[in-house]
Design an enzyme around this catalytic site. Structure first.
Site, short mmCIF file in Angstrom:
data_model
loop_
_atom_site.label_atom_id
_atom_site.label_comp_id
_atom_site.label_asym_id
_atom_site.label_seq_id
_atom_site.Cartn_x
_atom_site.Cartn_y
_atom_site.Cartn_z
N ALA A 45 45.37 24.02 -25.93
CA ALA A 45 44.40 22.55 -26.86
C ALA A 45 45.59 21.51 -27.21
CB ALA A 45 44.45 23.44 -28.20
N ALA A 47 45.87 17.60 -25.91
CA ALA A 47 44.90 16.57 -25.67
C ALA A 47 43.60 16.70 -25.17
CB ALA A 47 45.67 15.20 -26.32
N TRP A 48 44.06 16.65 -23.86
CA TRP A 48 43.32 16.87 -22.81
C TRP A 48 42.26 18.15 -22.28
CZ3 TRP A 48 39.71 14.88 -19.90
CH2 TRP A 48 39.59 15.03 -18.67
N LYS A 192 50.32 19.67 -14.78
CA LYS A 192 50.53 18.41 -14.06
C LYS A 192 52.34 18.82 -13.92
CE LYS A 192 46.83 14.93 -14.43
NZ LYS A 192 46.46 15.70 -15.46
N LYS A 281 53.22 11.47 -11.08
CA LYS A 281 53.37 9.66 -12.19
C LYS A 281 53.77 10.13 -14.05
CE LYS A 281 48.73 11.28 -13.25
NZ LYS A 281 49.03 11.88 -14.62
N GLN A 371 56.18 15.83 -20.67
CA GLN A 371 56.08 16.82 -19.62
C GLN A 371 57.05 15.50 -18.08
OE1 GLN A 371 55.10 19.37 -18.84
NE2 GLN A 371 53.45 19.82 -19.69
#
Length: 490
Positions: A45, A47-48, A192, A281, A371
């Site tokens: 849980a 943000a995204w 990611k 990224k 991350q």
């Protein structure tokens, strides 16, 4: 009408006109019978992950007999007093949220937390529609389950919203719960990053591969979704898009199911490039934040950085995929928005201004896990291996791939070795050796540059293995890979 592949066909690629039709299509593909709800569970849980489940709840939650949407998060994480005070201010600034909590008789606990008379917990406020990593963006109330086995044991679709650093461990637990299942669910991973391992040969494991290894779910039932999205902006209905990557059997109907008027979902077969780019990224977003802060938001400096970092990203993905998706369109947009705005770029900015230091760690209150920090270490350790040598364009001699990635090297020195300051990232921009980023891209596009063993899994590799090595004459030969038992997680 249904086609030969079992998918419902729509004339001229027209989407189903409403959510009921899209849900009906997916239920049919999953062989759901009347009275048996389609069970969708988010795991994690952040943000995204929270926003993704909240959007599904907003779109389909009114059809309770046909679909059930839930989210799992660990119980027991308390909010500190400052966060509770800030949340109270957010609630009182939104009349719709304030009225909803009063109707639910839930407002009083936020008053008590504001006064310091009560402790709020992350799972508790998530039920009321507040994500601990995104307090300024209230969501719809969510059905929260804190017992992992209860959450996933009969799920039809599982959405992985965990950081890549936690994906393996949690899905190993889930895999044990699923041992007796006759059919496996679909899994959509939002994670990611990569896990880099040096033994028996240098290779990476992406989050979807972690899930496959941990659960035994068939390859074609694990997909990746990513795109140029800032979670809070997506939930506030800013126009956004994403790509779901994986098997055509599932990605196309899932793309239709997930699509909303403000959130356009395309599908793509190249899961590897999109998933690896998702990790890369975040690496380069940290540097982008540093450059923005150090140059007083200079558009010229940021453009130079963008040219250099995207050439490094292209270079790295061509190592891992023989025909990678081009860094263009939505994939380029995903990189752009992450460098422009996101927690990793914010973190780099805070480092450059002295508000944070690397010694404070990569788990930041109110932001969650940064991350990109562990990703810097993983990609650097992978690409510094001499067994993966490439020919240097100027020196015409074998070098480790990382030698052609000056930004990655500087970020490693700043974040991991901690023997350089954030201002050191500007040395990568100045590029005293005057190497044109075009050279890096041209090297990457040589077919002999592709190293398929980098995506192999250890159990499929022989005890003594070899890896491709480009000799000085441009030919390809094999050299034995050195043994190294280090592992790095992203």
């Amino acid at each position: 009408m249904a086609g030969a592949d079992g998918l419902i066909k729509y004339p001229s690629q027209v989407l189903p006109s409403n959510t009921e039709e899209r849900l009906r299509e997916l239920r049919k593909l999953l062989n759901k019978q009347d009275g048996d709800a389609l069970r969708i569970v988010g795991v994690g849980a952040g943000a995204w992950g929270s926003v993704f489940i909240a959007m599904l709840q907003d779109a389909y939650g009114h059809m309770r007999d046909s679909v059930q949407v839930r989210i799992w998060r660990r119980a027991g994480k308390p909010l500190d007093r400052a966060s509770a005070k800030h949340l109270f201010e957010v609630i009182n600034s939104r009349e719709d949220v304030l009225r909803r909590l009063i109707r639910k008789c839930a407002y009083l606990k936020y008053v008590e937390a504001r006064l310091g008379d009560r402790i709020l917990y992350a799972d508790e406020i998530l039920r009321d529609g507040f994500c601990v990593n995104m307090l300024d963006t209230p969501l719809c109330p969510l059905k929260v389950v804190t017992n992992l086995e209860e959450a996933v044991w009969d799920a039809d679709i599982v959405v992985n919203g965990l950081p890549s650093t936690e994906t393996r461990a949690v899905f190993e637990q889930i895999g044990r719960y699923w041992r007796e299942r006759r059919t496996m669910p679909l899994i959509i991973s939002l994670a990611k990053g990569v896990e880099a391992s040096i033994k028996p040969v240098p290779h990476i494991v992406t989050p979807t591969k972690m899930i496959l290894d941990a659960t035994g779910v068939p390859d074609d039932q694990v997909l990746y979704l990513g795109g140029p999205n800032i979670a809070s902006e997506v939930y506030n209905k800013e126009y956004a898009n994403a790509r779901i990557c994986g098997s055509a059997k599932w990605r196309k109907p899932l793309a239709r199911f997930l699509r909303q008027p403000h959130f356009i979902v395309w599908d793509n077969s190249d899961l590897v490039t999109h998933e690896v780019m998702g990790g890369l990224k975040n690496v380069y977003a940290i540097g982008a934040g540093m450059v923005a802060a150090l140059t007083n938001e200079s558009a010229t400096s940021k453009a130079v950085y963008f040219a250099l970092c995207t050439s490094e990203m292209i270079y790295i993905t061509h190592l891992l995929s023989e025909e990678p998706e081009r860094l263009a369109g939505p994939l380029l947009a995903d990189t752009y928005v992450t460098l422009l705005k996101g927690r990793n770029a914010w973190y780099g900015h805070q480092l450059a201004t002295g508000e944070l230091t690397p010694a404070m760690g990569d788990s930041i209150k109110g932001k969650g896990m940064i991350q990109g920090v562990s990703a810097v270490e993983a990609f650097h350790e992978l690409l510094k291996q001499p067994s993966l040598s490439v020919i240097h364009p100027e020196k015409n001699e074998p070098v480790a791939p990382v030698e052609l990635c000056p930004i990655l090297q500087h970020l490693y020195r700043i974040l991991i070795q901690r023997d350089d300051q954030p201002v050191g990232i500007l040395n990568a921009l100045r590029d005293e050796n005057m190497y044109d980023p075009r050279q890096r891209i041209e090297i990457a596009q040589d077919k002999s540059f592709y190293m398929p063993q980098l995506l192999s899994t250890p159990e499929k590799l022989k005890t003594t293995t070899t890896s491709r090595h480009v000799a000085t004459n441009g030919s390809v030969k094999n050299v034995e890979s050195p043994s190294n038992s280090l592992e790095f997680s992203v």
